[in-house]
Scaffold this motif. Structure first.
Motif, PDB file in Angstrom:
ATOM      1  N   LYS A 174      66.794  89.432  55.865  1.00  0.00           N
ATOM      2  CA  LYS A 174      67.410  88.744  57.005  1.00  0.00           C
ATOM      3  C   LYS A 174      68.926  88.719  56.857  1.00  0.00           C
ATOM      4  O   LYS A 174      69.669  89.007  57.811  1.00  0.00           O
ATOM      5  N   SER A 207      72.025  90.620  59.094  1.00  0.00           N
ATOM      6  CA  SER A 207      73.195  89.885  59.584  1.00  0.00           C
ATOM      7  C   SER A 207      74.488  90.529  59.088  1.00  0.00           C
ATOM      8  O   SER A 207      75.476  90.612  59.826  1.00  0.00           O
ATOM      9  N   SER A 208      74.486  90.990  57.843  1.00  0.00           N
ATOM     10  CA  SER A 208      75.669  91.644  57.279  1.00  0.00           C
ATOM     11  C   SER A 208      75.985  92.927  58.033  1.00  0.00           C
ATOM     12  O   SER A 208      77.144  93.190  58.385  1.00  0.00           O
ATOM     13  N   GLN A 217      75.100  93.725  61.042  1.00  0.00           N
ATOM     14  CA  GLN A 217      75.456  93.387  62.418  1.00  0.00           C
ATOM     15  C   GLN A 217      76.921  92.970  62.532  1.00  0.00           C
ATOM     16  O   GLN A 217      77.592  93.274  63.523  1.00  0.00           O
ATOM     17  N   CYS A 256      77.469  86.610  54.058  1.00  0.00           N
ATOM     18  CA  CYS A 256      77.078  88.022  54.052  1.00  0.00           C
ATOM     19  C   CYS A 256      77.266  88.687  52.697  1.00  0.00           C
ATOM     20  O   CYS A 256      76.441  89.501  52.277  1.00  0.00           O
ATOM     21  N   SER A 276      71.073  98.142  60.547  1.00  0.00           N
ATOM     22  CA  SER A 276      71.551  97.215  61.581  1.00  0.00           C
ATOM     23  C   SER A 276      73.030  97.372  61.913  1.00  0.00           C
ATOM     24  O   SER A 276      73.577  96.588  62.691  1.00  0.00           O
ATOM     25  N   VAL A 322      68.139  94.453  65.527  1.00  0.00           N
ATOM     26  CA  VAL A 322      69.006  93.280  65.651  1.00  0.00           C
ATOM     27  C   VAL A 322      68.535  92.281  66.712  1.00  0.00           C
ATOM     28  O   VAL A 322      68.523  91.065  66.454  1.00  0.00           O
ATOM     29  N   SER A 337      67.847  88.770  64.862  1.00  0.00           N
ATOM     30  CA  SER A 337      68.925  87.798  65.073  1.00  0.00           C
ATOM     31  C   SER A 337      68.414  86.474  65.637  1.00  0.00           C
ATOM     32  O   SER A 337      69.099  85.451  65.551  1.00  0.00           O
TER      33      SER A 337
END
Length: 463
Positions: free
Chosen positions: A109, A113-114, A116, A260, A386, A397, A401
């Protein structure tokens, strides 16, 4: 997997507990442990229904009670109080064996996020990036912990700020029953209870006592914990109301960076340094003439465990991993819906995506000839897939997200609470000494980050 292989990150033999975990999962298929999963499900449901609660101490300081803490405490309480007869030692061991899988989901997860946010992260100033090295300030607690009588627990305690991702790194590397994990869990729990009010108090003192720029304090507040970030920012914006917008922006960017990339700072820099510092300082500051609280968990003893025989990747193992992760995904999906009213189908798809990334990463760890931890593979896969512009990002994503990290961590800690019940007597030995270490860990990272941020801004002409 060969236990004797050397870890490419540290000198210590890696994963002495990994094969034992695989055996535990194989000996007791997850679909037969429905009682454990039902209890975890209700712990998450109750915790998410309660939600976040704030207890105000002063006008600028408050304690935030989070669902993940409820789940941890209730899980431990159920095991210790024994009101439910079918959650016992056997279920505790199964929960312990599942930790590595659930940690992979958390890492996946965060990796998504990193990836993105990678473009915005590269565009921030050097001060925001360099202040991440302030995380090494946690190492200041290591010699103190040794003087207080801790042994290998200090590696888990002092190698990071001991939040959820760092907890995952330590459990993945050393195993759930290791002294390192006992150390990081102790600081995690203590920090979760008193960390938020303490960092707010610390920020209030530092703002008035230290000649550092407000931007530096704002950067230092971003340590990867939303509650601590907010708590440290409140006295700062109260003191400098005209700069509130800028301070919030710096704190937000810093927290994103810590969220991140703080985990990679732990894996590649602070954890290896902590191991070497322990090796150098323990003969000097340690107390070898006293009983160590981690003696009975000596690594050699675990290597000789009859269930620790190496086993290759198999379809049976993949089936069990998949079953565990589908159950875990369902629990997270329901919890996420209760707290955030997100579409359950989207959340479940997102959970299946990061579960698949987890399985691929864990499989690669077992088939690649080099001794590389699964969390490295999981992180790389999640980030690459991502990144904006990569074809897979548009499919991954939007679903991932929508999953709140808080919900995943709440489900994870529901199992952790049940798992640590077996070793509660060992955790109790940490006691008040753990509180001292936890406060030094928080203070060290905050002060070092603020100092580095101030110096970097001064050198680059920002202030």
């Amino acid at each position: 997997m060969n236990i004797g292989r050397s870890d490419f990150i540290t000198d210590q033999s890696s994963h002495p507990y990994r094969e034992k975990t695989d055996r535990a999962i194989k000996k007791r298929p997850p679909w037969r442990e429905y009682n454990l999963h039902i209890v975890a499900f209700f712990l998450v449901v109750i915790s998410m229904f309660i939600g976040v609660r704030q207890i105000k101490i002063t006008e600028t300081a408050s304690i935030l009670l989070l669902p993940l803490i409820y789940a941890l405490i209730m899980g431990l309480g159920l095991y210790l109080a024994k009101p439910i007869k079918f959650v016992g030692s056997k279920q505790s061991k199964v929960a312990e064996g599942a930790m590595v899988l659930f940690i992979g989901v958390i890492i996946a997860k965060m990796a998504v996020s990193s990836g993105q946010a990678i473009s915005s992260i590269f565009h921030v100033g050097p001060a925001l990036i360099l202040q991440l090295f302030g995380d090494l300030g946690t190492l200041l607690a290591l010699p103190v912990a040794l003087l207080l009588g801790f042994r290998r627990e200090v590696i888990g305690m002092a190698s990071s700020i001991c939040r959820e991702p760092n907890l995952g790194v330590i459990i993945d590397k050393y195993g759930f029953k290791s002294p390192e994990t006992r150390g990081v869990l102790a600081v995690f729990v203590i920090g979760s209870i008193i960390g938020t009010p303490y960092i707010s108090f610390l920020a209030s003192i530092c703002i008035s006592a230290l000649p550092l720029h407000p931007y530096a304090f704002a950067m230092a507040s971003g340590i990867g914990s939303a509650s601590m970030n907010a708590a440290a920012l409140v006295p700062l914006t109260h003191t400098y109301p005209a700069m509130a917008t800028q301070l919030e922006a710096f704190a937000g960017c810093s927290n994103i960076l810590s969220f991140c990339f703080g985990i990679y700072m732990c894996i590649f820099i602070s954890l290896p340094i902590a191991e070497r510092l322990y090796k150098w300082l323990s003969p000097i500051l340690g107390k070898p003439d006293e009983d160590s609280i981690d003696d009975e968990y000596a690594i050699e003893g675990v290597k000789d465990d009859k269930y620790a025989a190496s086993e290759e990747l198999s379809s049976g193992k993949l089936k069990r991993w998949g079953t565990f992760l589908v159950i875990f995904s369902f629990i997270v999906t329901v919890g996420n819906y209760i707290a955030y009213k997100t579409p359950m189908v989207d959340i479940f798809i997102g959970m299946l995506i990061i579960s698949l990334i987890t399985i691929i990463g864990m499989s690669l760890e077992r088939v690649v000839p080099w001794n590389i931890q699964s969390i490295i593979f999981i992180s790389l896969i999640g980030i690459i897939l991502s990144i904006p512009g990569v074809p897979t990002a548009q499919y991954i994503v939007p679903y991932v997200s929508q999953i709140e990290l808080t919900t995943i961590c709440t489900a994870f800690l529901a199992y952790v609470g049940i798992a640590i019940g077996n070793d509660w007597e060992e955790f109790k030995k940490i006691g008040w000494k753990g509180i001292i270490v936890a406060l030094i860990v928080i203070s060290g990272t905050y002060l070092c980050s603020a100092t580095i941020g101030h110096i970097t801004m001064a050198l680059t002409g920002i202030i």
